[in-house]
Enzyme design. Structure first.
Site, short mmCIF file in Angstrom:
data_model
loop_
_atom_site.label_atom_id
_atom_site.label_comp_id
_atom_site.label_asym_id
_atom_site.label_seq_id
_atom_site.Cartn_x
_atom_site.Cartn_y
_atom_site.Cartn_z
N LYS A 1 0.82 -1.23 0.00
CA LYS A 1 0.00 0.00 0.00
C LYS A 1 0.84 1.27 0.00
CE LYS A 1 -4.09 -1.85 2.30
NZ LYS A 1 -5.01 -1.74 3.44
N ASP B 1 -10.00 2.70 2.25
CA ASP B 1 -10.12 2.30 3.67
C ASP B 1 -10.48 3.54 4.48
OD1 ASP B 1 -9.39 -0.37 3.21
OD2 ASP B 1 -7.25 0.07 3.44
N VAL C 1 -4.71 -1.25 9.50
CA VAL C 1 -6.07 -0.71 9.47
C VAL C 1 -6.17 0.53 10.37
CG1 VAL C 1 -8.48 -1.24 10.03
CG2 VAL C 1 -7.06 -2.96 8.93
N VAL D 1 -13.34 -2.75 14.30
CA VAL D 1 -12.96 -3.05 12.90
C VAL D 1 -13.10 -4.52 12.58
CG1 VAL D 1 -11.43 -1.11 12.53
CG2 VAL D 1 -10.50 -3.26 13.39
N GLN E 1 -15.43 0.33 1.69
CA GLN E 1 -14.17 0.43 0.94
C GLN E 1 -14.37 -0.15 -0.46
OE1 GLN E 1 -11.99 -2.09 -0.24
NE2 GLN E 1 -13.10 -3.79 0.68
P1 NAD Z 1 -2.01 -5.22 12.38
O1 NAD Z 1 -1.44 -6.49 12.90
O2 NAD Z 1 -1.31 -4.46 11.30
O3 NAD Z 1 -2.26 -4.20 13.59
C1 NAD Z 1 -2.84 -4.56 14.81
C2 NAD Z 1 -2.25 -3.66 15.89
O4 NAD Z 1 -2.93 -3.92 17.11
C3 NAD Z 1 -0.76 -3.89 16.13
O5 NAD Z 1 -0.07 -2.66 16.07
C4 NAD Z 1 -0.71 -4.52 17.52
O6 NAD Z 1 0.46 -4.19 18.23
C5 NAD Z 1 -1.95 -3.91 18.15
N1 NAD Z 1 -2.51 -4.68 19.29
C6 NAD Z 1 -2.77 -5.99 19.34
N2 NAD Z 1 -3.31 -6.31 20.54
C7 NAD Z 1 -3.43 -5.15 21.23
C8 NAD Z 1 -3.94 -4.80 22.52
N3 NAD Z 1 -4.46 -5.72 23.34
N4 NAD Z 1 -3.90 -3.52 22.90
C9 NAD Z 1 -3.36 -2.55 22.09
N5 NAD Z 1 -2.86 -2.83 20.87
C10 NAD Z 1 -2.90 -4.10 20.43
O7 NAD Z 1 -3.48 -5.61 11.90
P2 NAD Z 1 -4.40 -4.76 10.91
O8 NAD Z 1 -4.07 -5.09 9.51
O9 NAD Z 1 -4.39 -3.35 11.36
O10 NAD Z 1 -5.84 -5.43 11.19
C11 NAD Z 1 -6.47 -5.36 12.47
C12 NAD Z 1 -7.80 -6.08 12.38
O11 NAD Z 1 -8.68 -5.33 11.55
C13 NAD Z 1 -7.73 -7.44 11.68
O12 NAD Z 1 -7.41 -8.43 12.61
C14 NAD Z 1 -9.11 -7.62 11.10
O13 NAD Z 1 -9.94 -8.32 12.00
C15 NAD Z 1 -9.63 -6.21 10.97
N6 NAD Z 1 -9.83 -5.74 9.58
C16 NAD Z 1 -10.97 -5.09 9.32
C17 NAD Z 1 -11.20 -4.59 8.07
C18 NAD Z 1 -12.49 -3.89 7.78
O14 NAD Z 1 -12.69 -3.46 6.64
N7 NAD Z 1 -13.37 -3.75 8.74
C19 NAD Z 1 -10.24 -4.74 7.07
C20 NAD Z 1 -9.06 -5.41 7.36
C21 NAD Z 1 -8.86 -5.90 8.64
#
Ligand code: NAD
Length: 287
Positions: free
Chosen positions: A77, A113, A141, A231, A261
């Site tokens: 991205k 997004d 995200v 999310v 999106q």
């Molecule tokens: P990612 O792994 O890039 O980021 C997740 C972040 O959360 C990391 O920085 C991690 O350190 C942090 N984290 C984890 N547990 C934590 C906690 N207990 N407290 C604080 N921080 C914490 O993941 P991403 O690509 O950002 O995706 C996150 C989630 O979003 C995915 O698991 C998926 O379920 C969801 N998602 C939703 C959409 C949508 O369109 N709604 C699209 C893609 C992904």
């Protein structure tokens, strides 16, 4: 008899781990429903066929083959931004593109997004206070959501992540991009106190997925004054949203971002308005 053949669309998704993405069938169904045969290919660079291809080669091939548009996902991205002819202001500020429309051999980058999350928030929770919001999670995200929240007028955004450095970096990027001091970033210590004093909270961590059960903070800090956005969309009704609703909060589930999106991307790819309700129905039918 109408002698003009229907316009068809050729689309694709470039990235890794694409097998579970609902985006390809969402676009194919919407194109067909509008009378336009639509083919949307997964172009996974970890597959044998594509494993030695660079992003630049994939983009050139798509142009040569007459693709109308591409979605771009992890890990490309950011890398794709510098390869495009034009990038819209929101995607430029974020430094990340997930949608490339191809028109007359030229490439146009967008970040749906950001616009998709903003559209879901505006539609589902149009009148909530956005004075102060806590966002938990500063990953891929989370980046887009923080920008969407700033664009939506949030005055004070506290970004928390178990990786405090990542939260601080996102806050700094957001402040630089917007020319404001809207965001602060830190670790999770005291997150419940911060939420108790805020209007809204967004979970942008994987917590709540079937593979990551639980919540990213102790939900006993929630009261009916809060709005809560998750999310995660598998499941749609996460533990966080169930506990928030039980506490009397208004909620926004993760499907709205996922659907909008695609709605926004379809409109960029085709120049046609998408039927958001129909795309939402398709999205649910795929679950
Ligand atoms: P990612 O792994 O890039 O980021 C997740 C972040 O959360 C990391 O920085 C991690 O350190 C942090 N984290 C984890 N547990 C934590 C906690 N207990 N407290 C604080 N921080 C914490 O993941 P991403 O690509 O950002 O995706 C996150 C989630 O979003 C995915 O698991 C998926 O379920 C969801 N998602 C939703 C959409 C949508 O369109 N709604 C699209 C893609 C992904």
């Amino acid at each position: 008899m109408n002698a003009t053949p229907a316009r068809s669309f050729l689309l694709g998704l470039i990235g890794t781990d694409l097998s579970l993405s609902r985006t390809p069938p969402l676009h194919e169904a919407e194109g067909l429903a509008q009378g336009h045969p639509t083919v949307y290919r997964r172009l996974d660079v970890l597959t044998e066929r594509l494993k030695d291809r660079t992003l630049s080669e994939m983009l050139s091939s798509a142009l040569d083959m007459g693709f109308d548009g591409l979605n771009i996902t992890h890990p490309f991205k950011r890398e794709v931004v510098a390869m495009l002819d034009e990038v819209d202001p929101v995607a430029t500020r974020l430094g990340s593109v997930n949608t490339v429309a191809i028109r007359d051999g030229r490439t146009f980058g967008y970040n749906t997004d950001v616009t998709g999350y903003a559209r879901g928030l505006a539609e589902q929770l149009p009148d909530v206070s956005k004075r102060s919001v806590v966002q938990v999670g500063a990953g891929g995200v989370g980046n887009a959501i923080a920008f969407a929240l700033a664009e939506a007028g949030v005055e004070e955004l506290q970004i928390r992540d178990v990786d405090a450095g990542r939260a601080a970096e996102l806050a700094e990027n957001l402040n630089t991009a917007t020319g404001t001091s809207v965001a602060t970033g830190s670790g999770p210590d005291g997150v419940e106190d911060a939420i108790a004093a805020a209007d809204g909270v967004v979970n942008a961590t994987p917590l709540g997925m079937l593979s990551h059960p639980g919540t990213s903070f102790d939900t006993s800090c929630l009261t009916p004054v809060h709005w809560v956005s998750d999310v995660v969309y598998m499941p749609v009704s996460t533990q966080l949203l169930q506990e928030a609703e039980a506490a009397g909060c208004r909620t926004l589930n993760g499907t709205h971002m996922a659907v909008y999106q695609a709605v926004d991307a379809f409109e960029h790819f085709t120049g046609l308005p998408a039927d958001a309700d129909r795309m939402r129905e398709t999205f649910y039918s795929l679950g």
